[in-house]
Design a protein around this motif. Structure first.
Motif, PDB file in Angstrom:
ATOM      1  N   ALA A  92      27.494  -0.049 -11.469  1.00 48.72           N
ATOM      2  CA  ALA A  92      27.788   1.150 -10.551  1.00 48.72           C
ATOM      3  C   ALA A  92      28.912   1.201  -9.700  1.00 48.72           C
ATOM      4  CB  ALA A  92      26.675   1.247  -9.401  1.00 48.72           C
ATOM      5  N   GLN A  93      29.522  -0.161  -9.181  1.00 46.07           N
ATOM      6  CA  GLN A  93      30.472  -0.227  -8.410  1.00 46.07           C
ATOM      7  C   GLN A  93      31.925   0.164  -9.013  1.00 46.07           C
ATOM      8  OE1 GLN A  93      30.538  -0.972  -5.262  1.00 46.07           O
ATOM      9  NE2 GLN A  93      33.024  -0.637  -5.206  1.00 46.07           N
ATOM     10  N   THR A  94      31.837   0.082 -10.539  1.00 45.16           N
ATOM     11  CA  THR A  94      32.950   0.767 -11.258  1.00 45.16           C
ATOM     12  C   THR A  94      33.138   2.162 -11.184  1.00 45.16           C
ATOM     13  OG1 THR A  94      32.720  -1.081 -12.983  1.00 45.16           O
ATOM     14  CG2 THR A  94      33.911   1.063 -13.392  1.00 45.16           C
ATOM     15  N   TYR A  95      32.085   2.889 -11.218  1.00 39.19           N
ATOM     16  CA  TYR A  95      32.256   4.363 -10.947  1.00 39.19           C
ATOM     17  C   TYR A  95      32.373   4.810  -9.705  1.00 39.19           C
ATOM     18  CZ  TYR A  95      30.451   3.765 -15.431  1.00 39.19           C
ATOM     19  OH  TYR A  95      30.171   3.545 -16.967  1.00 39.19           O
ATOM     20  N   ALA A  96      31.685   4.152  -8.693  1.00 38.64           N
ATOM     21  CA  ALA A  96      31.866   4.166  -7.175  1.00 38.64           C
ATOM     22  C   ALA A  96      33.399   4.053  -6.877  1.00 38.64           C
ATOM     23  CB  ALA A  96      31.181   3.496  -6.422  1.00 38.64           C
ATOM     24  N   THR A  97      34.041   2.939  -7.380  1.00 41.32           N
ATOM     25  CA  THR A  97      35.347   2.763  -7.130  1.00 41.32           C
ATOM     26  C   THR A  97      36.390   3.790  -7.523  1.00 41.32           C
ATOM     27  OG1 THR A  97      35.196   0.356  -6.942  1.00 41.32           O
ATOM     28  CG2 THR A  97      37.308   1.301  -7.321  1.00 41.32           C
ATOM     29  N   PHE A  98      35.912   4.328  -8.854  1.00 36.84           N
ATOM     30  CA  PHE A  98      36.957   5.415  -9.550  1.00 36.84           C
ATOM     31  C   PHE A  98      36.684   6.711  -8.694  1.00 36.84           C
ATOM     32  CE2 PHE A  98      36.814   8.956 -12.500  1.00 36.84           C
ATOM     33  CZ  PHE A  98      38.284   8.917 -13.065  1.00 36.84           C
ATOM     34  N   LEU A  99      35.601   7.036  -8.327  1.00 38.19           N
ATOM     35  CA  LEU A  99      35.487   8.374  -7.513  1.00 38.19           C
ATOM     36  C   LEU A  99      36.029   8.288  -6.107  1.00 38.19           C
ATOM     37  CD1 LEU A  99      31.863   9.137  -8.808  1.00 38.19           C
ATOM     38  CD2 LEU A  99      33.755  10.326  -9.333  1.00 38.19           C
ATOM     39  N   TRP A 120      35.542   5.268 -18.421  1.00 40.66           N
ATOM     40  CA  TRP A 120      34.560   5.533 -19.432  1.00 40.66           C
ATOM     41  C   TRP A 120      33.163   5.435 -19.086  1.00 40.66           C
ATOM     42  CZ3 TRP A 120      31.185   1.101 -21.732  1.00 40.66           C
ATOM     43  CH2 TRP A 120      30.470   1.778 -22.814  1.00 40.66           C
ATOM     44  N   LEU A 121      32.348   6.574 -19.252  1.00 36.40           N
ATOM     45  CA  LEU A 121      31.059   6.933 -18.658  1.00 36.40           C
ATOM     46  C   LEU A 121      30.254   7.540 -19.812  1.00 36.40           C
ATOM     47  CD1 LEU A 121      29.083   7.107 -16.321  1.00 36.40           C
ATOM     48  CD2 LEU A 121      29.969   9.565 -16.186  1.00 36.40           C
ATOM     49  N   PRO A 122      29.404   6.362 -20.454  1.00 36.61           N
ATOM     50  CA  PRO A 122      28.551   6.666 -21.528  1.00 36.61           C
ATOM     51  C   PRO A 122      27.232   7.289 -20.882  1.00 36.61           C
ATOM     52  CG  PRO A 122      28.513   4.361 -21.147  1.00 36.61           C
ATOM     53  CD  PRO A 122      29.531   4.997 -20.317  1.00 36.61           C
ATOM     54  N   LEU A 123      26.705   8.296 -21.563  1.00 31.75           N
ATOM     55  CA  LEU A 123      25.665   9.033 -21.136  1.00 31.75           C
ATOM     56  C   LEU A 123      24.524   8.113 -20.638  1.00 31.75           C
ATOM     57  CD1 LEU A 123      24.801  11.879 -20.251  1.00 31.75           C
ATOM     58  CD2 LEU A 123      23.622  12.025 -22.612  1.00 31.75           C
ATOM     59  N   ILE A 124      24.176   6.916 -21.333  1.00 29.54           N
ATOM     60  CA  ILE A 124      23.358   6.040 -21.225  1.00 29.54           C
ATOM     61  C   ILE A 124      23.297   5.602 -19.514  1.00 29.54           C
ATOM     62  CG2 ILE A 124      24.574   3.991 -21.609  1.00 29.54           C
ATOM     63  CD1 ILE A 124      22.380   2.603 -22.824  1.00 29.54           C
ATOM     64  N   ARG A 125      24.442   5.560 -19.019  1.00 31.43           N
ATOM     65  CA  ARG A 125      24.490   5.148 -17.595  1.00 31.43           C
ATOM     66  C   ARG A 125      23.804   6.299 -16.639  1.00 31.43           C
ATOM     67  NH1 ARG A 125      23.942   3.076 -13.945  1.00 31.43           N
ATOM     68  NH2 ARG A 125      24.860   1.443 -12.670  1.00 31.43           N
ATOM     69  N   LEU A 126      23.744   7.279 -17.069  1.00 26.75           N
ATOM     70  CA  LEU A 126      23.209   8.332 -16.160  1.00 26.75           C
ATOM     71  C   LEU A 126      21.601   8.579 -16.357  1.00 26.75           C
ATOM     72  CD1 LEU A 126      26.098  11.064 -16.439  1.00 26.75           C
ATOM     73  CD2 LEU A 126      25.962   9.015 -14.756  1.00 26.75           C
ATOM     74  N   TYR A 127      20.938   7.617 -17.369  1.00 25.48           N
ATOM     75  CA  TYR A 127      19.717   7.787 -17.404  1.00 25.48           C
ATOM     76  C   TYR A 127      19.135   6.492 -16.618  1.00 25.48           C
ATOM     77  CZ  TYR A 127      19.112  11.620 -20.828  1.00 25.48           C
ATOM     78  OH  TYR A 127      19.342  12.776 -21.347  1.00 25.48           O
ATOM     79  N   GLY A 145      28.595  15.198 -20.848  1.00 21.51           N
ATOM     80  CA  GLY A 145      27.513  14.340 -21.648  1.00 21.51           C
ATOM     81  C   GLY A 145      27.723  14.344 -23.514  1.00 21.51           C
ATOM     82  N   GLU A 146      28.835  14.984 -23.842  1.00 22.65           N
ATOM     83  CA  GLU A 146      28.660  15.169 -25.368  1.00 22.65           C
ATOM     84  C   GLU A 146      30.119  14.303 -25.606  1.00 22.65           C
ATOM     85  OE1 GLU A 146      26.697  16.382 -27.019  1.00 22.65           O
ATOM     86  OE2 GLU A 146      25.452  17.797 -25.183  1.00 22.65           O
ATOM     87  N   ASN A 147      30.307  14.154 -26.905  1.00 16.61           N
ATOM     88  CA  ASN A 147      31.382  13.629 -27.649  1.00 16.61           C
ATOM     89  C   ASN A 147      32.526  14.333 -27.610  1.00 16.61           C
ATOM     90  OD1 ASN A 147      32.647  11.400 -28.625  1.00 16.61           O
ATOM     91  ND2 ASN A 147      32.112  11.705 -30.906  1.00 16.61           N
ATOM     92  N   VAL A 148      33.200  14.850 -26.674  1.00 18.95           N
ATOM     93  CA  VAL A 148      34.288  15.385 -26.296  1.00 18.95           C
ATOM     94  C   VAL A 148      35.541  14.704 -25.640  1.00 18.95           C
ATOM     95  CG1 VAL A 148      35.467  17.854 -25.532  1.00 18.95           C
ATOM     96  CG2 VAL A 148      32.957  17.587 -26.484  1.00 18.95           C
ATOM     97  N   THR A 149      36.603  14.992 -26.133  1.00 17.63           N
ATOM     98  CA  THR A 149      37.822  14.171 -25.538  1.00 17.63           C
ATOM     99  C   THR A 149      38.567  15.145 -24.550  1.00 17.63           C
ATOM    100  OG1 THR A 149      38.641  13.109 -27.683  1.00 17.63           O
ATOM    101  CG2 THR A 149      40.006  13.108 -26.243  1.00 17.63           C
ATOM    102  N   PRO A 150      38.827  14.379 -23.320  1.00 21.56           N
ATOM    103  CA  PRO A 150      39.167  15.223 -22.310  1.00 21.56           C
ATOM    104  C   PRO A 150      40.467  15.799 -22.341  1.00 21.56           C
ATOM    105  CG  PRO A 150      38.344  12.960 -21.584  1.00 21.56           C
ATOM    106  CD  PRO A 150      38.354  13.036 -22.977  1.00 21.56           C
ATOM    107  N   ASP A 151      40.836  17.117 -22.202  1.00 20.69           N
ATOM    108  CA  ASP A 151      42.491  17.409 -21.881  1.00 20.69           C
ATOM    109  C   ASP A 151      42.942  17.254 -20.721  1.00 20.69           C
ATOM    110  OD1 ASP A 151      44.704  18.850 -22.104  1.00 20.69           O
ATOM    111  OD2 ASP A 151      43.514  20.704 -23.086  1.00 20.69           O
ATOM    112  N   PHE A 152      43.861  16.261 -20.622  1.00 20.95           N
ATOM    113  CA  PHE A 152      44.697  15.898 -19.366  1.00 20.95           C
ATOM    114  C   PHE A 152      45.707  16.821 -18.988  1.00 20.95           C
ATOM    115  CE2 PHE A 152      42.501  11.909 -20.548  1.00 20.95           C
ATOM    116  CZ  PHE A 152      41.875  11.598 -19.372  1.00 20.95           C
ATOM    117  N   GLU A 199      25.663  16.178 -10.042  1.00 21.88           N
ATOM    118  CA  GLU A 199      24.895  15.550  -8.823  1.00 21.88           C
ATOM    119  C   GLU A 199      24.475  14.156  -9.300  1.00 21.88           C
ATOM    120  OE1 GLU A 199      22.960  19.031  -6.213  1.00 21.88           O
ATOM    121  OE2 GLU A 199      21.851  18.348  -7.964  1.00 21.88           O
ATOM    122  N   ASN A 200      24.068  13.861 -10.426  1.00 14.96           N
ATOM    123  CA  ASN A 200      23.830  12.621 -11.153  1.00 14.96           C
ATOM    124  C   ASN A 200      25.020  11.740 -11.133  1.00 14.96           C
ATOM    125  OD1 ASN A 200      22.567  10.516 -12.160  1.00 14.96           O
ATOM    126  ND2 ASN A 200      21.974  11.826 -14.029  1.00 14.96           N
TER     127      ASN A 200
END
Length: 332
Positions: A265-272, A90-97, A63-70, A19-20
């Motif tokens: 914020a626009q970067t993530y909005a565009t991606f989604l 790229w979505l570092p956790l800092i952006r969600l606080y 929120g952890e340092n894990v590489t995605p499996d595409f 939701e965040n």
């Protein structure tokens, strides 16, 4: 204006975390939460492999340092500095606080007023050292040889017990240790922002590329020094030079005083929006042809039907035995 309805699920992840992330586009869509087997879009993370049971478009978040499996996920939002067409951001956790991050965007306060409110030297809030970098312990020990570092977490607590308000605790300190669990390019959590939000100078270690994002004149970047001992000497220099200290308090947090496009914020909005606005059949990106399905079935059996995985391994071993030790029939 009627907003589009999107049927989504959270699998192998916590719903509030999803939701965040969706808050970047909650003004564009109405989200209906459902079971992972029925959802058109499945947000998943690192808490298991139930996502392999879900046929919808899969979006990996963490929120952890894990590489995605595409091979499993169609899209991903994570720490790695990757470039993969429209499948990754790229979505570092800092952006969600959000409260802490918003503080980085505001003009800095008057340095003299901030300095008057600082009654203590350095804060450190850490509770877990298991499976984390030894640098997190060493910086505390080295700095403590110079002046007392107030440890407000459960680890080596020296302030009478774990603090209940990290912001208020760090706010009275000139410096705050902001060390990540590990050092990895792109791995940037809330620690930097939580110190910066209360005008404590972050002593940062973690993302070696952090100076590309934040103003190196506003914090102590451990990656610019040859050793942690040299970091401590720099902190000592700042602590003993009031004018230097105040000059750092006056600096904007972001490099060149501008929020980078990668964190907007626009970067993530565009991606989604790119994911949600496509016709659903066209939104899939993972390989769903023969070999993609075969690989996914292998992963599914590994995690959900280990007996089937064991059977297949024995069958492959038996075939190799026949090929190696039994003569092949000649064809006439």
């Amino acid at each position: 204006m009627t907003r589009a309805v999107k049927c989504i699920a959270a699998v192998d992840s916590q719903r509030d975390f999803i939701e965040n992330i969706l808050a970047f586009v909650d003004d564009r869509y109405d989200f209906v939460w459902t079971d992972g087997h029925k959802a058109d879009y499945v947000f998943h993370s690192i808490d298991g492999y139930d996502v392999l049971k879900c046929p919808g478009v899969r979006i990996f978040v963490t929120g952890e340092n894990v590489t995605p499996d595409f091979a499993v996920s169609d899209y991903a939002m994570a720490f790695e500095k990757l470039s993969f067409a429209d499948r990754y951001v790229w979505l570092p956790l800092i952006r969600l606080y959000r409260r802490d991050y918003a503080a980085l965007l505001r003009p800095r306060k008057n340095p003299d007023e901030v300095a008057r409110q600082k009654t203590d030297f350095c804060a450190y809030v850490m509770s877990n050292t298991r499976n984390s970098a030894e640098e997190r312990v060493r910086i505390f020990e080295l700095l403590s040889q110079y002046r007392q570092v107030n440890s407000g977490g459960s680890w080596r607590n020296n302030v009478g017990g774990p603090v209940t308000d990290k912001h208020a605790f760090q706010a009275r300190h000139k410096f705050a240790i902001a060390f990540e669990n590990c050092s990895h390019p792109g791995y940037l959590t809330e620690k930097f922002a939580q110190a910066a939000a209360v005008d404590a100078i972050p002593i940062y270690w973690g993302d070696p590329d952090i100076a590309n994002i934040f103003n190196p004149r506003a914090f102590v970047n451990c990656h610019q020094f040859a050793s942690l001992e040299a970091v401590v000497e720099e902190v000592r220099r700042i602590d003993q030079d009031e004018e230097l200290y105040k000059s750092m308090l006056a600096q904007p947090w972001f490099r060149d005083g501008r929020e980078p496009e990668s964190l907007r914020a626009q970067t993530y909005a565009t991606f989604l929006a790119n994911i949600f606005d496509q016709p659903l059949p066209l939104a899939f990106r993972r390989n769903r042809s023969r070999w993609g399905l075969k690989r996914e079935r292998q992963l599914y059996d590994m995690y959900h039907r280990p007996q089937m995985q064991a059977y297949r391994q024995m069958r492959r071993a038996w075939r190799r035995f026949w090929r190696l030790f039994l003569p092949r029939r000649k064809k006439y």
